[in-house]
Design a protein around this motif. Structure first.
Motif, PDB file in Angstrom:
ATOM      1  N   MET A 119      -7.989 -53.175 -32.977  1.00 18.05           N
ATOM      2  CA  MET A 119      -7.579 -52.762 -34.286  1.00 18.05           C
ATOM      3  C   MET A 119      -8.739 -52.745 -35.153  1.00 18.05           C
ATOM      4  SD  MET A 119      -5.299 -50.947 -35.946  1.00 18.05           S
ATOM      5  CE  MET A 119      -3.665 -51.210 -35.319  1.00 18.05           C
ATOM      6  N   TYR A 160     -11.422 -50.273 -34.788  1.00 21.40           N
ATOM      7  CA  TYR A 160     -10.885 -49.241 -35.294  1.00 21.40           C
ATOM      8  C   TYR A 160     -10.842 -48.779 -36.771  1.00 21.40           C
ATOM      9  CZ  TYR A 160      -7.214 -45.638 -36.496  1.00 21.40           C
ATOM     10  OH  TYR A 160      -6.496 -44.682 -36.941  1.00 21.40           O
ATOM     11  N   SER A 161     -10.565 -50.047 -37.474  1.00 22.87           N
ATOM     12  CA  SER A 161     -10.341 -50.156 -38.711  1.00 22.87           C
ATOM     13  C   SER A 161     -11.992 -49.901 -39.487  1.00 22.87           C
ATOM     14  CB  SER A 161      -9.838 -51.497 -39.356  1.00 22.87           C
ATOM     15  OG  SER A 161      -9.579 -51.367 -40.550  1.00 22.87           O
ATOM     16  N   MET A 201     -13.036 -46.418 -39.065  1.00 24.10           N
ATOM     17  CA  MET A 201     -12.505 -45.548 -40.049  1.00 24.10           C
ATOM     18  C   MET A 201     -12.919 -45.995 -41.539  1.00 24.10           C
ATOM     19  SD  MET A 201     -10.628 -44.153 -38.254  1.00 24.10           S
ATOM     20  CE  MET A 201      -9.027 -43.056 -39.041  1.00 24.10           C
ATOM     21  N   ASP A 202     -13.422 -47.138 -41.781  1.00 17.57           N
ATOM     22  CA  ASP A 202     -14.044 -47.555 -43.210  1.00 17.57           C
ATOM     23  C   ASP A 202     -15.396 -46.775 -43.247  1.00 17.57           C
ATOM     24  OD1 ASP A 202     -12.105 -49.271 -43.806  1.00 17.57           O
ATOM     25  OD2 ASP A 202     -12.922 -50.992 -43.457  1.00 17.57           O
ATOM     26  N   PHE A 205      -9.827 -41.714 -30.658  1.00 16.28           N
ATOM     27  CA  PHE A 205      -8.764 -42.141 -31.511  1.00 16.28           C
ATOM     28  C   PHE A 205      -9.210 -42.038 -33.060  1.00 16.28           C
ATOM     29  CE2 PHE A 205      -5.466 -45.754 -33.278  1.00 16.28           C
ATOM     30  CZ  PHE A 205      -4.668 -44.714 -33.401  1.00 16.28           C
ATOM     31  N   GLY A 211      -7.373 -44.077 -27.651  1.00 19.28           N
ATOM     32  CA  GLY A 211      -6.550 -45.318 -28.046  1.00 19.28           C
ATOM     33  C   GLY A 211      -7.346 -46.387 -27.928  1.00 19.28           C
ATOM     34  N   HIS A 232      -4.030 -53.715 -27.476  1.00 23.29           N
ATOM     35  CA  HIS A 232      -3.525 -54.657 -28.420  1.00 23.29           C
ATOM     36  C   HIS A 232      -3.012 -55.680 -27.376  1.00 23.29           C
ATOM     37  CE1 HIS A 232       0.032 -56.291 -30.422  1.00 23.29           C
ATOM     38  NE2 HIS A 232      -0.213 -55.458 -31.472  1.00 23.29           N
ATOM     39  N   ASN A 269      -4.373 -49.860 -24.214  1.00 25.16           N
ATOM     40  CA  ASN A 269      -3.950 -48.531 -24.439  1.00 25.16           C
ATOM     41  C   ASN A 269      -2.738 -48.327 -25.116  1.00 25.16           C
ATOM     42  OD1 ASN A 269      -6.555 -47.523 -23.531  1.00 25.16           O
ATOM     43  ND2 ASN A 269      -5.845 -47.655 -21.663  1.00 25.16           N
ATOM     44  N   LEU A 270      -2.227 -49.251 -25.846  1.00 26.42           N
ATOM     45  CA  LEU A 270      -0.868 -49.276 -26.416  1.00 26.42           C
ATOM     46  C   LEU A 270      -0.748 -48.615 -27.740  1.00 26.42           C
ATOM     47  CD1 LEU A 270       0.605 -52.903 -25.552  1.00 26.42           C
ATOM     48  CD2 LEU A 270       0.738 -50.384 -24.011  1.00 26.42           C
ATOM     49  N   ILE A 271      -1.890 -48.176 -28.156  1.00 24.11           N
ATOM     50  CA  ILE A 271      -2.181 -47.569 -29.557  1.00 24.11           C
ATOM     51  C   ILE A 271      -3.042 -46.393 -29.284  1.00 24.11           C
ATOM     52  CG2 ILE A 271      -2.540 -47.764 -31.867  1.00 24.11           C
ATOM     53  CD1 ILE A 271      -2.150 -51.025 -31.848  1.00 24.11           C
ATOM     54  N   GLY A 272      -2.536 -45.290 -29.905  1.00 24.90           N
ATOM     55  CA  GLY A 272      -3.615 -44.233 -29.381  1.00 24.90           C
ATOM     56  C   GLY A 272      -2.803 -42.625 -29.694  1.00 24.90           C
ATOM     57  N   MET A 332      -3.754 -49.783 -44.048  1.00 27.06           N
ATOM     58  CA  MET A 332      -4.036 -50.304 -42.618  1.00 27.06           C
ATOM     59  C   MET A 332      -3.576 -51.535 -42.437  1.00 27.06           C
ATOM     60  SD  MET A 332      -5.820 -49.236 -39.792  1.00 27.06           S
ATOM     61  CE  MET A 332      -7.292 -48.332 -39.891  1.00 27.06           C
ATOM     62  N   MET A 375       2.717 -52.031 -35.891  1.00 22.35           N
ATOM     63  CA  MET A 375       2.337 -52.112 -34.560  1.00 22.35           C
ATOM     64  C   MET A 375       2.478 -53.193 -33.895  1.00 22.35           C
ATOM     65  SD  MET A 375       1.703 -48.784 -34.532  1.00 22.35           S
ATOM     66  CE  MET A 375       0.793 -48.016 -33.487  1.00 22.35           C
ATOM     67  N   THR A 421       1.396 -42.990 -32.804  1.00 24.06           N
ATOM     68  CA  THR A 421       0.409 -43.593 -32.241  1.00 24.06           C
ATOM     69  C   THR A 421       0.860 -44.833 -31.359  1.00 24.06           C
ATOM     70  OG1 THR A 421       0.022 -44.958 -34.094  1.00 24.06           O
ATOM     71  CG2 THR A 421      -1.364 -42.934 -34.148  1.00 24.06           C
ATOM     72  N   LEU A 481       2.041 -46.177 -28.019  1.00 21.83           N
ATOM     73  CA  LEU A 481       2.109 -45.519 -26.654  1.00 21.83           C
ATOM     74  C   LEU A 481       1.685 -43.978 -26.732  1.00 21.83           C
ATOM     75  CD1 LEU A 481       5.156 -47.201 -25.400  1.00 21.83           C
ATOM     76  CD2 LEU A 481       3.099 -48.184 -25.784  1.00 21.83           C
ATOM     77  N   ARG A 482       0.960 -43.657 -27.773  1.00 17.23           N
ATOM     78  CA  ARG A 482       0.386 -42.244 -27.885  1.00 17.23           C
ATOM     79  C   ARG A 482       1.690 -41.362 -27.904  1.00 17.23           C
ATOM     80  NH1 ARG A 482      -2.727 -42.892 -23.064  1.00 17.23           N
ATOM     81  NH2 ARG A 482      -4.719 -43.908 -23.561  1.00 17.23           N
ATOM     82  N   HIS A 511      -6.523 -44.903 -47.493  1.00 14.23           N
ATOM     83  CA  HIS A 511      -7.417 -45.615 -47.517  1.00 14.23           C
ATOM     84  C   HIS A 511      -8.200 -46.047 -48.997  1.00 14.23           C
ATOM     85  CE1 HIS A 511     -11.497 -46.742 -46.557  1.00 14.23           C
ATOM     86  NE2 HIS A 511     -11.121 -47.132 -45.491  1.00 14.23           N
TER      87      HIS A 511
END
Lengths: 354, 354
Positions: free
Chosen positions: A59, A62-63, A66-67, A94, A125, A128, A133-136, B59, B66, B98, B100-101, B128
């Motif tokens: 995360m 990922y964050s 995005m920034d 992702f 994804g 976590h 791969n639990l977030i995607g 975020m 999550m 997002t 588990l997709r 954002h």
């Protein structure tokens, strides 16, 4: 690599600003060439180099992506190029899926696993603490550019781990591919022309065929998880990034083959026994990868728990991908716990060289 | 509200564990009733109550949702119920997209805007620092349960702001709806039965019709952004959460109507002049909302810059949604900057009661 910009344009992307996500290792090897290629065709790529390894599928990273992306200024037409292996592809994919609710995504996979599996089919994804791969999101790439020449810069162990996924494709869905691998695994692992690129292309085709028409993993796509329920548990208990994904999957497939044999027999096979046909043949193919993953230090009860937090677990108990035959995978639901434990015991024995 | 579990089951969801995301205000008003309804049908809902307001579309809060969802334990069959207004719907929707997709998503909108607009059509996301809704996914809900009775617990100002979106639907795509609003806006704002629920349903139908077949906002769906390029800039420069979204959109629509008139005239209309037909009629409808948003303290150059970071901006310059007539919106590309500045000046004048 020099052709990436041209291929992107043929896929409908206009030369202009672009985001390029890669990692430090891949940047050292290939980023310069890619940036030059872009420069020659009036693209304006902005690279972001993340730390290599599974820890970047977080995360936090990922964050950060995005920034960075929102900071440099993008429109919905700005493509994201993911230059790297599975980690970069999943992370950048992702990000592309969720920046402005979706930017065009181009995958440039630089590992075997990425070229034949993870860059294809749209799974993106991050991990976590609870599991991988639990977030995607499911987000198909606009284009995948696979250059097998890039694989020559990999370590031999990485190529080998990637070949586990190629074997998997043969075992669950393509008997002729499995048969060719029995003969040509050495050439593939040695990246010898023309056998290696042929096998890579055919393995990628298996994946592409399976995922087209099952993008969201309702049916046949689940076959590609063969060895992965066991493998993810191994990765999780060992600690992410401690072993290569393909290495965990290789041992996971051996466990899954034992489980397949138990299911066919109707009762748990003894972990000490040899597997019956056709599972012995499949098992020998995986063994020929000579991957030295073991379960030393990983306790079975922990592995069992880790398996149960895998997101592919259905509500109704343990679900596995098993083989009926070579080239014929299927989903098995409600698998008895004793059979799973026996499969772990088998993996423990063969992983230790038994 | 009592019917939510039954409707969810009819939509194919099995009673069992479920996530419920809501905010503190809505939880006080409606969560108890929803939990009771679930309990009566053997669901096992787990509620998460976030802080109310736009700040929760961050975020940080997303990451918290999550952590919570993965911590309580979910499978791909676990539905997410979003109980609240646009903020909760967008946040919980993005989480559902997002986790588990993708988990099944049920929207239970509790505001006017959410019932006729944001809960429908699958836009989810968070804000954002650079701008609103810049991170997100297109992810259609499995089910939307809109109970207009819930609106009675809103503040009058919130109902009024929501009616701006209903007017928008009429102006861009449904002349008969616009005509009825000219007569019945008072009944709608007073939530009088049966006129209010009828208008709410018809306004929701406009949205549903437009988004079906244009889920990813390639074409007609863009019409729903009427007033929003101006409105988002107002929200951004004023500071998110300082004014209601619908309030910003109301003034944004007046600017967009001025712009529409300028485009039809072929040159920037004077900000002091009255709008020509049919724009004057449309403008009067928005004015009748009696929303007292002003541009006091918001400088035009800042608003212009804010507008340019809006994600809907195409690569080729300023893009706006304008009207050709009441009920007939269209996309206008390459709009001259002078016309946009004149539109801001008009909004500044009418916002100040001019």
């Amino acid at each position: 690599m020099a052709k990436v910009p041209e291929l992107a344009e043929r896929a409908g992307l206009d030369p202009g600003p672009a985001l390029v996500v890669t990692d430090e290792h891949v940047a050292d090897l290939h980023l310069g060439e890619l940036m030059e290629a872009f420069g020659a065709r009036s693209w304006k790529p902005r690279p972001l180099v993340v730390a290599p390894g599974e820890a970047s599928k977080s995360m936090d990273t990922y964050s950060l992506v995005m920034d960075w992306a929102l900071g440099v200024g993008i429109t919905r037409q700005t493509p994201v190029f993911a230059l790297g292996g599975g980690v970069v592809g999943d992370l950048a994919g992702f990000a592309a899926a969720t920046l402005l609710r979706g930017l065009p995504l181009v995958q440039i996979p630089t590992t075997v696993v990425a070229q034949v599996d993870s860059a294809l089919g749209g799974k993106t994804g991050i991990n976590h603490g609870v599991g991988k791969n639990l977030i995607g999101a499911f987000y198909p790439p606009r284009l995948v550019v696979s250059d097998w020449g890039l694989l020559r810069t990999l370590f031999r162990s990485e190529v080998r781990a990637g070949c586990a996924e190629i074997i998997k494709h043969g075992l669950v869905a393509d008997r002729p591919l499995a048969t060719r691998l029995q003969r040509d695994l050495g050439s593939l692992m040695g990246l010898r022309d023309p056998i290696a690129p042929e096998l890579l292309r055919d393995a990628a085709a298996v994946k592409a065929t399976i995922v087209s028409g099952d993008e969201r993993e309702a049916g046949r796509r689940a076959l590609l998880n063969f060895g992965h329920t066991f493998g993810h548990a191994i990765e999780k208990v060992a600690g992410y990034g401690r072993i290569l994904h393909g290495e965990a999957v290789a041992l996971g497939m051996r466990a899954a083959l034992h489980l397949s044999a138990s299911l066919k027999a109707g009762s748990p096979l003894a972990p000490e026994a040899d597997l019956p046909a056709p599972f012995a043949e499949a098992d020998a193919l995986v063994r020929d990868l000579r991957i030295r993953t073991t379960l030393d230090g990983l306790e079975t009860p922990e592995l069992m728990v880790a398996m149960q937090s895998d997101k592919k677990r259905a509500a109704a108990g343990l679900r596995f991908i098993v083989l009926d035959d070579i080239g014929a995978g299927r989903v098995a639901d409600g698998v008895p716990v004793e059979m799973v434990e026996a499969a772990w015991a088998y993996a423990r024995r063969v992983g230790a060289g038994g």
